[in-house]
Design a protein around this motif. Structure first.
Motif, short mmCIF file in Angstrom:
data_model
loop_
_atom_site.label_atom_id
_atom_site.label_comp_id
_atom_site.label_asym_id
_atom_site.label_seq_id
_atom_site.Cartn_x
_atom_site.Cartn_y
_atom_site.Cartn_z
N SER A 1 0.82 -1.21 0.00
CA SER A 1 0.00 0.00 0.00
C SER A 1 0.85 1.26 0.00
O SER A 1 0.39 2.34 -0.39
N ARG A 2 2.11 1.13 0.40
CA ARG A 2 2.99 2.30 0.47
C ARG A 2 3.83 2.49 -0.79
O ARG A 2 4.38 3.57 -1.01
N ILE A 3 3.94 1.46 -1.59
CA ILE A 3 4.84 1.52 -2.76
C ILE A 3 4.15 2.20 -3.93
O ILE A 3 3.02 1.85 -4.29
N LYS A 4 4.82 3.17 -4.52
CA LYS A 4 4.34 3.84 -5.71
C LYS A 4 5.29 3.52 -6.88
O LYS A 4 6.51 3.57 -6.72
N PRO A 5 4.74 3.20 -8.05
CA PRO A 5 5.61 2.82 -9.18
C PRO A 5 6.53 3.96 -9.62
O PRO A 5 6.18 5.14 -9.52
N ILE A 6 7.70 3.58 -10.09
CA ILE A 6 8.64 4.54 -10.68
C ILE A 6 8.01 5.17 -11.91
O ILE A 6 7.37 4.49 -12.73
N GLN A 7 8.18 6.48 -12.05
CA GLN A 7 7.58 7.21 -13.18
C GLN A 7 8.59 7.52 -14.29
O GLN A 7 8.19 7.90 -15.40
N THR A 8 9.87 7.36 -14.03
CA THR A 8 10.89 7.67 -15.03
C THR A 8 10.85 6.67 -16.18
O THR A 8 10.81 5.45 -15.95
N THR A 9 10.84 7.17 -17.40
CA THR A 9 10.79 6.29 -18.57
C THR A 9 12.05 6.46 -19.42
O THR A 9 12.75 7.48 -19.36
N LEU A 10 12.32 5.45 -20.23
CA LEU A 10 13.45 5.44 -21.15
C LEU A 10 12.95 4.99 -22.52
O LEU A 10 12.02 4.18 -22.62
N THR A 11 13.57 5.51 -23.56
CA THR A 11 13.31 5.01 -24.91
C THR A 11 14.54 4.22 -25.34
O THR A 11 15.64 4.78 -25.47
N LEU A 12 14.36 2.91 -25.51
CA LEU A 12 15.49 2.02 -25.78
C LEU A 12 15.36 1.37 -27.15
O LEU A 12 14.25 1.12 -27.63
N PRO A 13 16.51 1.04 -27.77
CA PRO A 13 16.45 0.17 -28.94
C PRO A 13 15.81 -1.16 -28.54
O PRO A 13 16.04 -1.67 -27.44
N LEU B 1 8.18 -11.96 -0.35
CA LEU B 1 7.86 -10.60 0.09
C LEU B 1 8.46 -9.51 -0.77
O LEU B 1 7.77 -8.56 -1.15
N VAL B 2 9.75 -9.64 -1.09
CA VAL B 2 10.41 -8.57 -1.82
C VAL B 2 10.01 -8.59 -3.30
O VAL B 2 9.89 -7.53 -3.93
N GLN B 3 9.80 -9.76 -3.86
CA GLN B 3 9.45 -9.85 -5.29
C GLN B 3 8.21 -9.04 -5.64
O GLN B 3 8.25 -8.23 -6.58
N PRO B 4 7.06 -9.23 -4.96
CA PRO B 4 5.90 -8.41 -5.33
C PRO B 4 6.10 -6.93 -5.10
O PRO B 4 5.56 -6.09 -5.83
N MET B 5 6.89 -6.58 -4.08
CA MET B 5 7.19 -5.17 -3.83
C MET B 5 7.95 -4.56 -5.00
O MET B 5 7.62 -3.47 -5.49
N LEU B 6 8.98 -5.26 -5.48
CA LEU B 6 9.78 -4.75 -6.59
C LEU B 6 8.97 -4.72 -7.88
O LEU B 6 9.18 -3.85 -8.73
N ALA B 7 8.06 -5.68 -8.04
CA ALA B 7 7.20 -5.69 -9.22
C ALA B 7 6.34 -4.43 -9.25
O ALA B 7 6.20 -3.77 -10.30
N LYS B 8 5.75 -4.06 -8.11
CA LYS B 8 4.93 -2.85 -8.06
C LYS B 8 5.77 -1.61 -8.26
O LYS B 8 5.39 -0.69 -8.99
N LEU B 9 6.93 -1.56 -7.62
CA LEU B 9 7.82 -0.41 -7.77
C LEU B 9 8.23 -0.22 -9.23
O LEU B 9 8.30 0.91 -9.72
N GLY B 10 8.46 -1.33 -9.92
CA GLY B 10 8.89 -1.27 -11.31
C GLY B 10 7.76 -1.15 -12.31
O GLY B 10 8.01 -1.20 -13.52
N GLY B 11 6.52 -0.98 -11.83
CA GLY B 11 5.40 -0.80 -12.75
C GLY B 11 4.94 -2.06 -13.44
O GLY B 11 4.19 -2.01 -14.42
N HIS B 12 5.39 -3.22 -12.94
CA HIS B 12 5.05 -4.50 -13.57
C HIS B 12 3.65 -4.93 -13.11
O HIS B 12 3.49 -5.81 -12.27
N THR B 13 2.63 -4.32 -13.69
CA THR B 13 1.25 -4.54 -13.23
C THR B 13 0.73 -5.93 -13.57
O THR B 13 -0.27 -6.37 -13.01
N GLN B 14 1.38 -6.62 -14.49
CA GLN B 14 0.91 -7.95 -14.88
C GLN B 14 1.57 -9.06 -14.06
O GLN B 14 1.31 -10.25 -14.30
#
Length: 411
Positions: A21-33, A314-327
């Motif tokens: 509930s406290r984790i907000k996804p990272i908003q920084t984006t990159l354009t990559l090859p 525990l850490v895996q779902p947290m990092l998924a949310k932080l990284g914007g991995h909604t799926q």
């Protein structure tokens, strides 16, 4: 009084809800090859700019024909060829056929392709032996796979080796992704020794960092290894300060129990705050979560199985949310019948290491043996977790339990 001082243990589900509930996804984006985008999470939907295939093409090596011509004869002289990248051009006389290869463009007027195994080459022409040829036989139509404008991948999907060539087939050279979370990690303890050095009395090798690093990377994050930190409060504090300047998340291994040399709690209270400490989970009870001034904190237990389990659960779902991995989704629980007994006492959700197999189409599971949190051999042998409910006791042979198969991060 902080939660780490409160009596009792926090249920796993409550800890997960409180953390996520406290984790907000990272908003920084990159354009990559596209070639460099594997493992990143999409920052926007991927829309197809073209139809795939971009033209009607043949699904077989064979002969393109007009079905109406077969009303007059079953023998059709060859009028030309259509190969992949070299389509047939020019006039196509009536009652003739065109040699065509798989993937080649369908000639204008063709309404069926007969595979070459259903034909015979003669001096008079190609004899069609197949009966009852359906219209559009062996023809893959324009857009049969993907229509122009289709959403082929949704925002929040993590790019896999299956996705990259699919995007490439659309002619898309660059992709917009979310910056990967940065995770700094280190082990604590005077008893830890680097690999390659002889052990002295009372020392052990630091194995946890060798499990934490690949998990961080398999979770789709950037791993920053800060090494082994001794039980020195000043050194530990400076390492925390360095870690939070480098990363979004700081993960420690060891130093979160109640020993006299465990300084992590005091440092966290000085540099940030503690969200919770001590969970009703086995192994992994002394797992800690909190916030530093500029990073999140996850404190893993020092025992190797406990460290890997809490990283995974525990850490895996947290990092998924932080990284914007909604799926991202937790692996589903599957009922299985026990082939061995499982020792357990009520009070904590127990993740025991097991080996599952299929017998007569049904899942069965057996223990890997020693379930001590320091016995990593049993983790290496396992292919699933046997998840035993918090208030459940000993499990006998023939009972039904829930198992979770390992996801790709543990393979």
């Amino acid at each position: 009084m902080g939660c780490c001082d409160a009596p009792g243990l926090m249920p796993l589900e409550d800890a997960m809800d409180k953390m996520l509930s406290r984790i907000k996804p990272i908003q920084t984006t990159l354009t990559l090859p596209l070639a460099d985008a594997l493992g990143y999470v999409l920052a926007e939907n991927v829309l197809s700019p073209i139809f795939v295939p971009p033209f009607d093409n043949s699904a077989m090596d064979g002969y393109a024909l007009r079905l109406a011509d077969l009303n007059e004869t079953k023998t059709l002289p060859l009028a030309g060829k259509s190969f992949a990248g070299l389509p047939f051009e020019g006039d196509w006389p009536a009652q003739t056929c065109i040699r065509i290869m798989t993937g080649a463009k369908i000639p204008t007027g063709c309404d069926a392709v007969v595979m070459q195994e259903n034909t015979e080459v003669t001096q008079q022409g190609i004899v069609i032996s197949q009966e009852n040829i359906a219209p559009q036989n062996n023809i893959r139509p324009l857009g049969d796979d993907i229509r122009q404008g289709d959403i082929v991948l949704e925002k929040g999907a993590r790019l896999t080796p299956r996705d990259i060539p699919m995007i490439a087939s659309l002619g898309i050279s660059h992709i917009v992704v979310i910056r990967k979370p940065k995770v700094a990690f280190f082990s604590t303890g005077d008893e830890l020794k680097p690999l390659g050095e002889p052990l002295e009395d009372g020392q052990i090798y630091d194995s946890n960092r060798y499990g934490i690093k690949p998990l961080i990377e398999n979770f789709g994050c950037e791993a920053i290894d800060l090494g082994i930190i001794p039980d020195c409060q000043e050194t530990l504090k400076s390492t925390f300060e360095k870690a939070q300047s480098l990363a979004d998340v700081v993960v420690t291994s060891g130093g979160v129990s109640v020993g006299e040399a465990d300084y992590t709690k005091d440092i966290l209270e000085e540099l940030g705050e503690i969200g919770f400490w001590k969970l009703a989970i086995k192994p992994g009870k002394p797992f800690a979560f909190g916030a530093l001034d500029n990073a999140w904190f996850c404190g893993l237990p020092g025992n190797p199985v406990s460290a890997m389990l809490t990283m995974y659960v525990l850490v895996q779902p947290m990092l998924a949310k932080l990284g914007g991995h909604t799926q991202w989704k937790e692996e589903p629980s599957i009922p299985a019948t026990t082939k061995t007994a499982f020792k357990k006492g009520p009070g904590r959700t127990d993740y025991q290491r097991g080996i599952y197999s299929l017998e007569d189409g049904k899942f069965v599971v057996e223990t890997t043996g020693n379930q001590s949190s320091g016995a990593f051999r049993s983790m290496s042998l396992s292919n699933c977790f046997v998840v035993l409910e918090r208030e459940r006791g000993r499990v006998e042979i023939g009972e039904t339990v829930q198992i979770q198969l390992f996801n790709s991060t543990l393979y």
